[in-house]
Design an enzyme around this catalytic site. Structure first.
Site, PDB file in Angstrom:
ATOM      1  N   GLY A  17     -11.510  44.726  27.339  1.00 44.80           N
ATOM      2  CA  GLY A  17     -12.261  45.572  26.465  1.00 44.80           C
ATOM      3  C   GLY A  17     -11.945  45.046  25.105  1.00 44.80           C
ATOM      4  O   GLY A  17     -11.516  44.282  24.475  1.00 44.80           O
ATOM      5  N   ARG A  44     -16.627  43.634  37.509  1.00 47.69           N
ATOM      6  CA  ARG A  44     -17.667  42.550  36.850  1.00 47.69           C
ATOM      7  C   ARG A  44     -17.138  41.309  35.214  1.00 47.69           C
ATOM      8  O   ARG A  44     -17.519  40.652  35.422  1.00 47.69           O
ATOM      9  CB  ARG A  44     -17.832  43.418  36.023  1.00 47.69           C
ATOM     10  CG  ARG A  44     -18.807  44.041  36.056  1.00 47.69           C
ATOM     11  CD  ARG A  44     -19.026  45.551  34.890  1.00 47.69           C
ATOM     12  NE  ARG A  44     -18.245  45.834  34.473  1.00 47.69           N
ATOM     13  CZ  ARG A  44     -18.052  47.337  34.553  1.00 47.69           C
ATOM     14  NH1 ARG A  44     -18.596  47.993  35.750  1.00 47.69           N
ATOM     15  NH2 ARG A  44     -17.108  47.880  34.659  1.00 47.69           N
ATOM     16  N   CYS A 133      -7.213  57.452  18.154  1.00 48.86           N
ATOM     17  CA  CYS A 133      -6.869  56.469  17.006  1.00 48.86           C
ATOM     18  C   CYS A 133      -7.107  57.463  15.567  1.00 48.86           C
ATOM     19  O   CYS A 133      -6.277  57.158  14.367  1.00 48.86           O
ATOM     20  CB  CYS A 133      -8.314  56.231  17.007  1.00 48.86           C
ATOM     21  SG  CYS A 133      -9.858  56.375  17.696  1.00 48.86           S
ATOM     22  N   SER A 163     -16.536  50.639  17.137  1.00 48.59           N
ATOM     23  CA  SER A 163     -15.540  50.307  18.101  1.00 48.59           C
ATOM     24  C   SER A 163     -14.748  50.844  18.909  1.00 48.59           C
ATOM     25  O   SER A 163     -13.800  50.606  19.661  1.00 48.59           O
ATOM     26  CB  SER A 163     -14.845  48.835  17.258  1.00 48.59           C
ATOM     27  OG  SER A 163     -14.232  49.560  16.024  1.00 48.59           O
ATOM     28  N   HIS A 246     -11.925  53.414  10.674  1.00 50.67           N
ATOM     29  CA  HIS A 246     -12.573  54.957  10.442  1.00 50.67           C
ATOM     30  C   HIS A 246     -11.757  55.477   9.335  1.00 50.67           C
ATOM     31  O   HIS A 246     -10.726  54.894   8.753  1.00 50.67           O
ATOM     32  CB  HIS A 246     -11.156  55.262  11.693  1.00 50.67           C
ATOM     33  CG  HIS A 246     -11.726  55.890  13.123  1.00 50.67           C
ATOM     34  ND1 HIS A 246     -13.031  54.489  13.631  1.00 50.67           N
ATOM     35  CD2 HIS A 246     -11.168  56.160  14.423  1.00 50.67           C
ATOM     36  CE1 HIS A 246     -13.054  55.077  14.572  1.00 50.67           C
ATOM     37  NE2 HIS A 246     -11.909  55.762  15.086  1.00 50.67           N
TER      38      HIS A 246
HETATM   39  P1  NAP Z   1     -14.357  48.527  26.320  1.00 52.33           P
HETATM   40  O1  NAP Z   1     -14.749  47.654  24.765  1.00 52.33           O
HETATM   41  O2  NAP Z   1     -15.971  49.207  26.973  1.00 52.33           O
HETATM   42  O3  NAP Z   1     -13.693  47.950  27.863  1.00 52.33           O
HETATM   43  C1  NAP Z   1     -13.305  48.737  28.529  1.00 52.33           C
HETATM   44  C2  NAP Z   1     -12.125  47.881  29.862  1.00 52.33           C
HETATM   45  O4  NAP Z   1     -11.669  48.986  31.120  1.00 52.33           O
HETATM   46  C3  NAP Z   1     -12.659  46.704  29.878  1.00 52.33           C
HETATM   47  O5  NAP Z   1     -11.828  45.406  29.393  1.00 52.33           O
HETATM   48  C4  NAP Z   1     -12.937  46.961  31.085  1.00 52.33           C
HETATM   49  O6  NAP Z   1     -13.855  46.056  31.771  1.00 52.33           O
HETATM   50  C5  NAP Z   1     -12.393  47.577  32.030  1.00 52.33           C
HETATM   51  N1  NAP Z   1     -12.609  48.491  32.740  1.00 52.33           N
HETATM   52  C6  NAP Z   1     -14.041  48.987  32.895  1.00 52.33           C
HETATM   53  N2  NAP Z   1     -13.272  50.239  34.647  1.00 52.33           N
HETATM   54  C7  NAP Z   1     -12.735  49.163  35.504  1.00 52.33           C
HETATM   55  C8  NAP Z   1     -12.135  49.271  36.478  1.00 52.33           C
HETATM   56  N3  NAP Z   1     -12.578  50.421  38.147  1.00 52.33           N
HETATM   57  N4  NAP Z   1     -10.600  49.129  36.721  1.00 52.33           N
HETATM   58  C9  NAP Z   1     -10.404  47.732  35.757  1.00 52.33           C
HETATM   59  N5  NAP Z   1     -11.067  48.269  34.167  1.00 52.33           N
HETATM   60  C10 NAP Z   1     -11.701  48.240  33.941  1.00 52.33           C
HETATM   61  O7  NAP Z   1     -13.380  49.911  25.708  1.00 52.33           O
HETATM   62  P2  NAP Z   1     -12.414  50.254  24.617  1.00 52.33           P
HETATM   63  O8  NAP Z   1     -12.617  50.565  23.032  1.00 52.33           O
HETATM   64  O9  NAP Z   1     -11.472  48.466  25.143  1.00 52.33           O
HETATM   65  O10 NAP Z   1     -11.650  51.619  25.696  1.00 52.33           O
HETATM   66  C11 NAP Z   1     -11.234  51.326  26.544  1.00 52.33           C
HETATM   67  C12 NAP Z   1      -9.909  52.714  26.422  1.00 52.33           C
HETATM   68  O11 NAP Z   1      -9.437  53.082  25.503  1.00 52.33           O
HETATM   69  C13 NAP Z   1     -11.407  54.082  26.205  1.00 52.33           C
HETATM   70  O12 NAP Z   1     -11.960  54.304  27.100  1.00 52.33           O
HETATM   71  C14 NAP Z   1      -9.898  55.105  25.854  1.00 52.33           C
HETATM   72  O13 NAP Z   1      -9.622  55.282  27.185  1.00 52.33           O
HETATM   73  C15 NAP Z   1      -9.392  54.039  24.857  1.00 52.33           C
HETATM   74  N6  NAP Z   1      -9.198  54.071  23.393  1.00 52.33           N
HETATM   75  C16 NAP Z   1      -8.234  54.598  23.332  1.00 52.33           C
HETATM   76  C17 NAP Z   1      -8.178  54.345  21.765  1.00 52.33           C
HETATM   77  C18 NAP Z   1      -7.393  55.420  20.934  1.00 52.33           C
HETATM   78  O14 NAP Z   1      -7.596  56.038  20.161  1.00 52.33           O
HETATM   79  N7  NAP Z   1      -6.056  55.138  20.904  1.00 52.33           N
HETATM   80  C19 NAP Z   1      -9.270  54.253  20.789  1.00 52.33           C
HETATM   81  C20 NAP Z   1     -10.501  53.059  21.555  1.00 52.33           C
HETATM   82  C21 NAP Z   1     -10.350  53.016  22.751  1.00 52.33           C
HETATM   83  P3  NAP Z   1     -15.070  45.103  32.679  1.00 52.33           P
HETATM   84  O15 NAP Z   1     -15.196  43.929  31.393  1.00 52.33           O
HETATM   85  O16 NAP Z   1     -14.804  44.270  33.669  1.00 52.33           O
HETATM   86  O17 NAP Z   1     -15.533  45.650  32.910  1.00 52.33           O
HETATM   87  N1  12T Z   2     -14.783  58.649  23.028  1.00 49.94           N
HETATM   88  O1  12T Z   2      -8.581  57.971  22.848  1.00 49.94           O
HETATM   89  O2  12T Z   2     -15.798  57.173  21.443  1.00 49.94           O
HETATM   90  O3  12T Z   2     -10.052  59.489  22.958  1.00 49.94           O
HETATM   91  O4  12T Z   2     -14.850  56.625  18.849  1.00 49.94           O
HETATM   92  C1  12T Z   2     -11.249  57.278  21.154  1.00 49.94           C
HETATM   93  C2  12T Z   2     -12.328  57.013  20.577  1.00 49.94           C
HETATM   94  C3  12T Z   2     -12.283  59.305  22.763  1.00 49.94           C
HETATM   95  C4  12T Z   2      -9.794  58.505  23.344  1.00 49.94           C
HETATM   96  C5  12T Z   2     -14.654  57.066  20.260  1.00 49.94           C
HETATM   97  C6  12T Z   2     -13.856  58.150  22.556  1.00 49.94           C
HETATM   98  C7  12T Z   2     -11.086  58.156  22.348  1.00 49.94           C
HETATM   99  C8  12T Z   2     -13.338  57.232  20.750  1.00 49.94           C
END
Ligand code: NAP
Ligand code: 12T
Length: 339
Positions: A17, A44, A133, A163, A246
Site C-alpha cells: 500500500g 491479491r 496523519c 494519498s 497535508h
Molecule cells: P492502501 O494504499 O489502500 O494499502 C492497503 C494495504 O493493505 C495494501 O498493502 C493491501 O494489500 C493491504 N491489505 C488489504 N487487505 C488486506 C488483507 N485482507 N490482508 C492483508 N493485507 C491487506 O492504503 P494505505 O494508504 O497504505 O493505508 C493503509 C492503512 O494505513 C489505512 O487503512 C489506515 O488504517 C492506515 N493509514 C494511517 C494513516 C495515518 O494517519 N497514520 C494514514 C494513512 C493510512 P493489497 O495490495 O494486496 O490489496
Molecule cells: N480516512 O488513519 O482518508 O484514521 O485521508 C487516515 C487518513 C483515515 C486514519 C484519509 C482516513 C485515516 C484517511
C-alpha cells in the site's frame, strides 16, 4: 516484549500500500537494524516481490503463525485487519505499531508522536498506535506552545491530500484529471464526488453529531497525545486535489500571552519542525515542497488580533512520512533505544 538485539526481525503488514511502501523506504533510508524483513498483504498481491536493501522480498498472506519469529510488526492494512491480526501478533510476542484508527483511543494502548510523548511508550502492552496523519503534524507544533503558554483551545481546518486514502485514491485523482483535460467522462469510485479540480468538506464517515470521524480523531487524539483533556479542539477536515502533503490552518488560543515573534523563535528550536515564514519573499510551507521530506513545516505565524492571547499558523507535512510511515519507524527506533 522486545528483547535487546543487534538486529531485529521486522514485519510490514500492508506492504504493497501507499503507507507500507513508504515504510519500506524509510526503514531502508534510516538504516533501521533489520535482521529479516517479512512483507504481508492480501491474496491479491501473492507473487509480488518488493525490494529492500537490494533484496527482492516475496509478499506473503497472513497466517496464525506468521508473527512467531517477528520482533516488531508495523501494520498499515486498514482497521479491520488491525482489529483481527494485531492481538494475534502481540500474543506471538512481538510489538505491534499500528497505523490504523482501530486501537488509538484504547486506554491500554499508547498513542505516540516521539517528539511529544515518547514517555508513553513505557507502558505499552504489545500494541502501540500511530496517530492520524493530520493530528501528528499538528501536535508536533502545538506541544512546544503548550509547554510555555498552556493551550486553551484550537480551531483547525485541514487541506488533505488524496494519498491519505491510499493507492486507489491517488489513481482516481490522476485519472479524473487526465480525463477532464481530454474532455472525457470521469469515473467516481473512491470519494462520493469528483475530486479533480474540486474540494470536498468530507473525510472518513459522518457521525451523529454532524462531524466526520476524521474531525473527531483530531479532537480526541490531540488530547490523548498531549496528555491534557482540558485542551478544547474543533476541526473541519477537507480533501483537496493534492497527491501528497497535508496542509492545516491552525488557530490557537493560549492561557498565557505568546506573541507571533516568540512563537517563531520557539518553533525554530522545536524538534522535527522547520519554520518557513518570509512573507516578503513569498515563502511559506507548501505541500509540493513538504512532499518527500521528514519535517513539519510551519509558517504564516501571526498574532490573532481578534482575541487577547491567540496565534494563527499554517502547518504542512508529508502525510505518508511524518503522518504515517516515518512516525511509525521513529516509534520503533525509540523502542529499541529503550530496551
Ligand atoms: P492502501 O494504499 O489502500 O494499502 C492497503 C494495504 O493493505 C495494501 O498493502 C493491501 O494489500 C493491504 N491489505 C488489504 N487487505 C488486506 C488483507 N485482507 N490482508 C492483508 N493485507 C491487506 O492504503 P494505505 O494508504 O497504505 O493505508 C493503509 C492503512 O494505513 C489505512 O487503512 C489506515 O488504517 C492506515 N493509514 C494511517 C494513516 C495515518 O494517519 N497514520 C494514514 C494513512 C493510512 P493489497 O495490495 O494486496 O490489496
Ligand atoms: N480516512 O488513519 O482518508 O484514521 O485521508 C487516515 C487518513 C483515515 C486514519 C484519509 C482516513 C485515516 C484517511
Amino acid at each position: 516484549m522486545l528483547k535487546k538485539k543487534e538486529r531485529y526481525n521486522v514485519a510490514v503488514v500492508g506492504a504493497t500500500g501507499a503507507v507500507g511502501n513508504e515504510m519500506i523506504s524509510v526503514l531502508e533510508e534510516r538504516e533501521f537494524p533489520v535482521e529479516n524483513l517479512r512483507l504481508f498483504a492480501s491474496e491479491r498481491s501473492e507473487g509480488t516481490k518488493l525490494s529492500f536493501n537490494g533484496y527482492e522480498i516475496p509478499v506473503e498472506t497472513l497466517k496464525e503463525d506468521s508473527f512467531v519469529d517477528i520482533d516488531i510488526a508495523m501494520f498499515s492494512a486498514g482497521a479491520e485487519r488491525s482489529k483481527v491480526w494485531a492481538p494475534i501478533a502481540a500474543k506471538s510476542g512481538c510489538v505491534v505499531i499500528d497505523n490504523s484508527s482501530q486501537w488509538r483511543m484504547n486506554a491500554e494502548v499508547p498513542l505516540v508522536v516521539p517528539e511529544v510523548n515518547a514517555h508513553d511508550l513505557k507502558w505499552h502492552k504489545g500494541i502501540i498506535a500511530n496517530p492520524n496523519c493530520s493530528t501528528i503534524q499538528m501536535v508536533v507544533v502545538l506541544k512546544p506552545i503548550h509547554d510555555v503558554a498552556k493551550i486553551k483551545r484550537v480551531v483547525v481546518t485541514t487541506f488533505q491530500a488524496v494519498s491519505g486514502t491510499g493507492k486507489k485514491a491517488m489513481d482516481e485523482l490522476l485519472q479524473q484529471t487526465v480525463d477532464l483535460l481530454n474532455f472525457k467522462d470521469i469515473t467516481i469510485q473512491v470519494y462520493p464526488h469528483q475530486i479533480a479540480f474540486n474540494v470536498l468538506p468530507h473525510i472518513d464517515k459522518f457521525l451523529e453529531n454532524g462531524y466526520t470521524k476524521e474531525e473527531m480523531k483530531m479532537v480526541n487524539e490531540t488530547q490523548k497525545i498531549m496528555g491534557d483533556s482540558s485542551i478544547r479542539v474543533t476541526a473541519t477536515t477537507v480533501r483537496v486535489p493534492v497527491f501528497r502533503g497535508h496542509s492545516e490552518s491552525v488557530n490557537v488560543e493560549t492561557e498565557k500571552k505568546i506573541t507571533a515573534h516568540e512563537t517563531r523563535e520557539l518553533l525554530s528550536k522545536a524538534p522535527g519542525v522547520v519554520v518557513m515564514d518570509n512573507p516578503e519573499k513569498n515563502e511559506y510551507p507548501l505541500p509540493i515542497y513538504a512532499s518527500g521530506r521528514d519535517e513539519v513545516f510551519v509558517g504564516r505565524i501571526r498574532d490573532d488580533e481578534s482575541i487577547e492571547n491567540g496565534i494563527n499558523l499554517w502547518v504542512v507535512s508529508d502525510n505518508l512520512r511524518k503522518g504515517a510511515a516515518l512516525n511509525a519507524v521513529q516509534i520503533a527506533e525509540e523502542l529499541i533505544r529503550m530496551v
